[in-house]
Design an enzyme around this catalytic site. Structure first.
Site, PDB file in Angstrom:
ATOM      1  N   GLU A 159       4.102  28.131 -19.458  1.00 40.95           N
ATOM      2  CA  GLU A 159       5.077  27.404 -18.632  1.00 40.95           C
ATOM      3  C   GLU A 159       4.410  26.222 -17.919  1.00 40.95           C
ATOM      4  OE1 GLU A 159       8.384  30.698 -17.249  1.00 40.95           O
ATOM      5  OE2 GLU A 159       6.368  30.867 -16.423  1.00 40.95           O
ATOM      6  N   ASP A 192      26.431  10.911   1.499  1.00 39.46           N
ATOM      7  CA  ASP A 192      27.387   9.817   1.600  1.00 39.46           C
ATOM      8  C   ASP A 192      26.656   8.494   1.728  1.00 39.46           C
ATOM      9  OD1 ASP A 192      26.871   9.286   4.511  1.00 39.46           O
ATOM     10  OD2 ASP A 192      27.609  11.344   4.664  1.00 39.46           O
TER      11      ASP A 192
END
Ligand code: GLA
Length: 726
Positions: free
Chosen positions: A611, A531
């Site tokens: 990867e 928030d």
């Protein structure tokens, strides 16, 4: 002048670049709301109409005029007990048992800078960027004075609101409900866009028509919550991403909140944003004050995209603070999904070495390094390093990590205590619990009473004792349960949830003062306290404990309506994903994580050489785009809840560089082609696709879009970098 006052008509006008807000003190001293929306130039009091409305009360000041009713007129700060039967912004319980507060205008003041709120987060602005209007309202009988605060950031198209409730009377009063913003609309049909969710699936967009009755969201969990984000949009029914009217309300607070939208008997709409009224009854003795946390308001007549852009700017530039507001954030490797609780110093060092090898900037040692903490059942509150587990001191570990070429960050959860901890055995009364009742457990931990200064001070000393042990440049501040036992040994029960948050903010402020260069990332089981309040202290927040790339597309989409990408903690994790079991390609996981502060949440030792090459390339790419992602304008291009692909883009301020990201969500036989229409480009400028050299006019990409390849793959992802030709 952003703030105007017409003495004769007692009308206040707040103007921003594209919006106006107007209110009026009526003949009896009531503060009426007149207008909020696109820029207007006249007095909007002609909008008010008065008819005899049965069963709607009339103030005695109106004499025999039965057409004047608070139940119908638009109000700036509606209170319970004066004949307005709609939802109230303020409820005062008086000493005589009545629930009434009759607020009338007594004066106002304007200031050349933005107000601050003591002990609470709030939007800030440099002088010249903002002005403040303070309006004073008073009830002559109980002596309650309310100061309504309006901050106007004219260029940013932002208006902030807050309220200070003060008891100037002789008897005590109790605040039963307090909002900081109320918007009354005389006309119009609106949808409310809210963001609901659950742990690991936060901020799903829900768009609902506001019908007669009250539609409310909020939190009673002690934190703003995974379940409903304290930020909503009110949009006219036909509003889309780039057309139509909409209003945003963002509560700058991390605790219990309440947002109510109501369509009344005359088809008028009221929306309120403020403190949750449940578990809240805040007594004010003579001379005491309650500051209601701020609500940020903005309006756009160009759809949701423009509204989001205004909030991104406001939150990124006027709420986030400190060194990291504008500095690149380190790319992190977090140990949580790599090792959970099973690690020692060597594990961390190995992670650091592989991080350095891949180009990652920082290793974060997550939960499990302190006290007796082999799982999540014990140890919280005992903030001393478990050197036996690590096999070395924290200082040694940080030095080794630094020598390996990366910086060091650490996880903490200061607000909590395990019952199985030294701290709890010594101070059982420091936990929030209701006397005579067994506490409610949640992740087997209790919540420390942060409304009490001595509790905070003790934990603060312990945490500083840790942070001073080595070169620690980042803290992940976690909060992993809801508050149930709302009762404190020291303060009255109805104050606890509010005073607790003030305590948390006080702690964070002190931490920032002591370690101004420290990057603090907020977290609460991922995004349970994502928030605007927390963003004042922690410029980034771990967006969700769900690192599944596909789910993250939805979570990050919902988050994007208010919060800029620079605030969104986002990492690539291993597959099969630990939360969903789904496997998505490393490339796609990278594309999704690049819509936030980038990092990894896996053990690089388990990656193949191939990867690792992909990861190195991702890091190189992210670093080259970091400024565009953090500082550019963000556009949603599709809706991942309903479209065949998720697409978003970042465009530099000068519109000379853009990054479009697309993840294909659907694959069917003989698959249709998805065209992605871009936004925010210069229509007549030519943009070059940095990869294949193809050139397009900005207008062409925005009007007709770009066809995405049809590939026989699951969830392929694309990143298209566009560079404007000179
Ligand atoms: C929370 C956080 C995770 C991790 C764990 C540690 O769930 O969201 O990222 O830090 O706590 O216990």
């Amino acid at each position: 002048m952003a703030i105007g006052y017409q003495q004769e008509k007692r009308i206040f006008t707040l103007d921003t670049a594209h919006t106006s807000y107007q209110m009026k003190v009526d003949d009896f001293g009531f503060l009426l709301h007149l207008y909020y929306g696109g820029r207007v130039y006249g007095n909007m009091d002609y909008l008010l109409t008065c008819y005899d409305r049965g069963f709607s009360g009339n103030p005695s000041d109106a004499g025999n005029d039965r057409t004047y009713s608070m139940d119908v007129l638009p109000q700036e700060y509606p209170v319970m007990g004066i004949g307005d039967f709609r939802n109230s912004a303020l409820i005062i319980h008086n000493a005589d048992g009545s629930d009434c507060c009759d607020l009338r205008y007594v004066g106002h003041e304007t200031k050349k800078e933005k107000y601050r709120l003591p002990g609470l987060p709030a939007v800030y602005a440099d002088s010249g960027e903002a002005e403040t209007l303070e309006i004073y309202l008073e009830d002559k009988v109980n002596g309650v004075r309310v100061t309504l605060l309006y901050g106007v950031l004219a260029e940013a198209d932002i208006i902030t609101r807050s309220a200070v409730i003060e008891n100037r009377g002789e008897s005590g009063v109790t605040v039963g409900k307090a909002a900081s913003a109320c918007l009354d609309f005389l006309t119009g049909s609106y949808d409310m866009l809210s963001f609901y969710g659950r742990h690991t699936m936060e901020r799903n967009l829900q768009r609902e028509e506001i019908r007669h009755g009250t539609y409310a969201i909020g939190s009673r969990r002690g934190a703003s919550s995974h379940q409903y984000n304290p930020a909503v949009i009110l949009a006219e029914r036909n509003t889309t991403e780039d057309a139509g009217s909409c209003y945003g309300l963002v509560f700058v607070y991390s605790g219990n909140f309440l947002c109510e939208a109501e369509r009344d008997q005359y088809d008028q709409t009221r929306i309120l944003m403020g403190l949750q009224s449940d578990l809240f009854h805040y007594p004010l003795k003579k001379g005491e004050k309650l500051v209601v946390p701020e609500t940020i308001l903005s309006y756009s007549d160009q759809g949701l995209g423009t509204l989001s852009a205004r909030f991104h700017h406001c939150i990124g530039e006027h709420l986030c603070r400190g060194k990291y507001r504008n500095a690149p954030r380190p790319i992190l490797l977090n140990s949580w999904e790599a090792a959970y609780f099973t690690f020692d110093g060597n594990t961390i060092l190995k992670l650091a070495e592989s991080a350095a090898d891949l180009g990652i900037d920082m290793i974060v040692m997550d939960d499990g390094w302190f006290g007796k903490r082999e799982d999540d059942n014990s140890g919280l509150g005992d903030w001393h390093v478990n050197e036996k587990k690590l096999g070395c001191s924290l200082k040694e570990l940080t030095e080794k990590v630094n020598r390996a070429g990366v910086s060091f960050g650490i996880w903490i959860e200061p607000e909590m205590v395990s019952e199985d901890s030294e701290l709890y055995r010594q101070h059982p009364d420091w936990a929030l619990r209701i006397p005579g009742r067994e506490p409610i457990r949640c992740r087997n931990q209790l919540v420390l009473d942060f409304s009490r200064a001595e509790v905070r001070e003790y934990i603060f000393e312990q945490i500083c004792g840790i942070l001073d042990q080595g070169k620690i440049e980042y803290v992940k501040w976690d909060m992993n349960r809801s508050i149930v036992d709302v009762s404190s040994m020291e303060t009255c029960q109805g104050k606890v949830t509010y005073d607790y948050m003030i305590g948390v903010y006080d702690f964070l402020e002190k931490l920032l003062q002591r370690y101004p260069d420290m990057l603090i990332e907020g977290c609460s089981g991922g995004g349970g306290r994502f928030d605007a309040g927390m963003l004042y202290y922690t410029p980034q927040i771990w967006c969700s404990d769900n690192t599944d790339a596909l789910d993250r597309l939805r979570i990050q989409y919902g988050t994007s309506f208010f919060y800029p990408a620079s605030t969104v903690g986002s990492h690539v994790s291993a597959v099969p994903n630990h939360q969903t079991g789904r496997s998505v390609s490393l490339h796609t996981r990278g594309v999704v994580a690049m819509a936030g502060t980038f990092g990894y949440e896996l053990d690089p030792a388990k990656l193949s050489e191939e990867e690792k090459t992909v990861v190195r390339e991702q890091i190189r790419q992210y670093k080259s785009w970091e400024m565009l992602i953090r500082g550019g304008n963000y556009y949603r291009l599709t809706n991942p809840f309903s479209d065949t692909c998720a697409a978003w883009m970042f465009v530099s301020e000068k519109k000379d560089r853009a990054l479009v990201s697309v993840v294909m969500l659907e694959m069917h036989g003989n698959m249709t082609v998805s065209y992605v229409k871009m936004r925010g480009l210069e229509p007549q400028a030519v943009y070059r696709d940095a990869e294949n050299g193809r050139r397009y006019f900005g207008a062409d990409l925005m009007q007709a879009g770009l066809p995405m390849p049809v590939e026989f793959k699951e969830y392929p992802a694309y990143q298209i970098e566009l560079i404007r030709e000179a």
